[in-house]
Write a protein that holds these residues in place. Structure first.
Motif, PDB file in Angstrom:
ATOM      1  N   LYS A   1      48.718   5.287  59.700  1.00 15.08           N
ATOM      2  CA  LYS A   1      48.469   4.114  60.553  1.00 15.08           C
ATOM      3  C   LYS A   1      47.518   3.144  59.856  1.00 15.08           C
ATOM      4  O   LYS A   1      47.733   1.925  59.862  1.00 15.08           O
ATOM      5  N   LYS A   2      46.483   3.657  59.238  1.00 13.77           N
ATOM      6  CA  LYS A   2      45.516   2.801  58.548  1.00 13.77           C
ATOM      7  C   LYS A   2      46.193   1.985  57.443  1.00 13.77           C
ATOM      8  O   LYS A   2      45.881   0.817  57.237  1.00 13.77           O
ATOM      9  N   LEU A   3      47.133   2.615  56.755  1.00 13.24           N
ATOM     10  CA  LEU A   3      47.836   1.952  55.660  1.00 13.24           C
ATOM     11  C   LEU A   3      49.060   1.171  56.142  1.00 13.24           C
ATOM     12  O   LEU A   3      49.839   0.658  55.343  1.00 13.24           O
ATOM     13  N   LYS A   4      49.242   1.104  57.477  1.00 13.85           N
ATOM     14  CA  LYS A   4      50.302   0.313  58.113  1.00 13.85           C
ATOM     15  C   LYS A   4      51.704   0.807  57.771  1.00 13.85           C
ATOM     16  O   LYS A   4      52.678   0.039  57.781  1.00 13.85           O
ATOM     17  N   LEU A   5      51.807   2.107  57.490  1.00 12.39           N
ATOM     18  CA  LEU A   5      53.120   2.705  57.288  1.00 12.39           C
ATOM     19  C   LEU A   5      53.778   3.038  58.626  1.00 12.39           C
ATOM     20  O   LEU A   5      54.998   3.136  58.713  1.00 12.39           O
ATOM     21  N   ILE A   6      52.960   3.266  59.643  1.00 13.71           N
ATOM     22  CA  ILE A   6      53.457   3.452  60.998  1.00 13.71           C
ATOM     23  C   ILE A   6      52.686   2.515  61.917  1.00 13.71           C
ATOM     24  O   ILE A   6      51.563   2.105  61.608  1.00 13.71           O
ATOM     25  N   LYS A   7      53.299   2.187  63.058  1.00 12.55           N
ATOM     26  CA  LYS A   7      52.697   1.207  63.960  1.00 12.55           C
ATOM     27  C   LYS A   7      51.567   1.796  64.792  1.00 12.55           C
ATOM     28  O   LYS A   7      50.536   1.152  65.007  1.00 12.55           O
ATOM     29  N   LYS A   8      51.747   3.042  65.258  1.00 13.72           N
ATOM     30  CA  LYS A   8      50.762   3.658  66.146  1.00 13.72           C
ATOM     31  C   LYS A   8      50.409   5.059  65.666  1.00 13.72           C
ATOM     32  O   LYS A   8      51.252   5.787  65.138  1.00 13.72           O
ATOM     33  N   ASN A   9      49.150   5.432  65.874  1.00 13.16           N
ATOM     34  CA  ASN A   9      48.701   6.785  65.572  1.00 13.16           C
ATOM     35  C   ASN A   9      48.763   7.615  66.857  1.00 13.16           C
ATOM     36  O   ASN A   9      47.775   7.818  67.552  1.00 13.16           O
ATOM     37  N   ILE A  10      49.963   8.074  67.176  1.00 13.93           N
ATOM     38  CA  ILE A  10      50.196   8.821  68.414  1.00 13.93           C
ATOM     39  C   ILE A  10      50.652  10.236  68.067  1.00 13.93           C
ATOM     40  O   ILE A  10      51.560  10.422  67.243  1.00 13.93           O
ATOM     41  N   LEU A  11      50.014  11.234  68.694  1.00 15.97           N
ATOM     42  CA  LEU A  11      50.411  12.623  68.529  1.00 15.97           C
ATOM     43  C   LEU A  11      50.701  13.230  69.888  1.00 15.97           C
ATOM     44  O   LEU A  11      50.227  12.739  70.910  1.00 15.97           O
ATOM     45  N   ARG A  12      51.466  14.296  69.903  1.00 18.37           N
ATOM     46  CA  ARG A  12      51.760  15.014  71.126  1.00 18.37           C
ATOM     47  C   ARG A  12      50.670  16.050  71.399  1.00 18.37           C
ATOM     48  O   ARG A  12      50.281  16.800  70.494  1.00 18.37           O
ATOM     49  N   LEU A  13      50.201  16.092  72.637  1.00 19.67           N
ATOM     50  CA  LEU A  13      49.277  17.152  73.014  1.00 19.67           C
ATOM     51  C   LEU A  13      49.940  18.524  72.823  1.00 19.67           C
ATOM     52  O   LEU A  13      51.141  18.658  72.992  1.00 19.67           O
ATOM     53  N   PRO A  14      49.168  19.515  72.367  1.00 19.90           N
ATOM     54  CA  PRO A  14      47.713  19.571  72.324  1.00 19.90           C
ATOM     55  C   PRO A  14      47.069  18.970  71.077  1.00 19.90           C
ATOM     56  O   PRO A  14      45.856  19.095  70.891  1.00 19.90           O
ATOM     57  N   MET A  15      47.846  18.313  70.205  1.00 24.92           N
ATOM     58  CA  MET A  15      47.254  17.629  69.055  1.00 24.92           C
ATOM     59  C   MET A  15      46.622  16.318  69.529  1.00 24.92           C
ATOM     60  O   MET A  15      47.220  15.604  70.345  1.00 24.92           O
TER      61      MET A  15
END
Length: 296
Positions: free
Chosen positions: A257-271
């Protein structure tokens, strides 16, 4: 069939936790342009443990669609239930995937006899090539050298991803497996040494954000140009380390996400997202790596 830098691809998600096709397309094209040898879709790094089977297949099929035969796709098909592995594998037959990556069954801790029967039965029920995946730190169960050697002679089992980091295993396995059986590292920190000792490549987490560097390093190593390869690896060494400062894929998604390779830093719980105290460590590792940004 598979050599060099193979990426253990993250699964991009949107704010609602759904698969983000736009980000998936961006990161796949990034790997095609930067020389990555193949993609592992929905492995550990792709959050296989928190995707439904329907989503699991959807991500693999999207990856095939986007890659458009420009890069090989290996599907993560592991489970701790043998019949589930077989069902998922059979659903992917004739899909266009090049092979399956099947992790050692987790949680239930089978014996070596159980592991042998598990992988053998999967291989006997499909025409798709099978790559074993041994990662005892995640599964709580280790595939022994003896069982690996035995499984290497089963039709359709073409190689192993070894994420133990134990380099002594190569010399214990290599002389006894069938010809052309693939030995692939699953540990970025020791991957270069792994190749020098006779391995064919690495299934890499680091490659998610360092595709060009990992590809070039592996190509140099496979040509026995280890002095040049080690110069690249030296720049990446802190990435190899700090991308595992919290459970994978927490750090690599933050970095992507920081390097703009993906739009959002979203993970599935429990992560959950990366702890703020670790931001600077990964920032510094990215800076030191001097990554090629031509294709971001």
């Amino acid at each position: 069939m598979f050599k060099g830098s193979i990426v253990a691809l993250i699964t991009p998600m949107d704010e609602k936790g759904n698969i983000c096709k736009k980000s998936l397309k961006k990161i796949i094209n990034y790997h095609i342009k930067n020389g990555t040898s193949a993609i592992v879709s929905v492995g550990t790094t792709g959050e296989s443990s928190t995707l439904s089977q329907k989503e699991h297949i959807k991500v693999i099929m999207l990856t095939l669609e986007i890659s458009d035969n420009k890069i090989s796709v290996i599907a993560g098909t592991g489970s701790n239930a043998t019949y589930e592995c077989i069902l998922l594998t059979k659903k992917l037959e004739n899909s266009g995937i090049s092979a399956c990556l099947s992790v050692v069954p987790y949680y239930n801790k089978p014996t070596q006899k159980g592991l042998y029967k598990h992988f053998k039965l999967i291989a006997e029920n499909t025409c798709l090539p099978q790559i074993l995946y041994n990662v005892p730190t995640r599964t709580g169960c280790d595939l022994s050298e003896e069982t690996i050697i035995k499984l290497s002679h089963v039709k359709n089992i073409i190689g192993i991803k070894d994420a133990t980091g134990d380099l002594s295993r190569i010399n214990k396995i290599k002389p006894f497996v069938k010809k052309n059986f693939l030995l692939i590292s699953g540990d970025d920190s020791t991957a270069l040494d792994f190749i020098q000792l006779g391995g064919q490549g690495v299934i890499s987490v680091t490659a998610n954000i360092a595709a060009y560097e990992m590809s070039k390093m592996c190509k140099l190593a496979l040509c026995n140009k280890f002095v040049e390869a080690r110069k690249i690896n030296k720049r990446l060494i802190n990435l190899h380390k700090y991308l595992f400062i919290e459970s994978n894929p927490i750090p690599i998604k933050w970095a992507a996400k920081k390097l703009k390779l993906i739009k959002k830093n979203i993970l599935r719980l429990p992560m959950t997202s990366l702890s703020k105290k670790n931001f600077s460590l990964i920032d510094k590792a990215i800076s030191k790596a001097r990554l090629n940004k031509n294709f971001y």
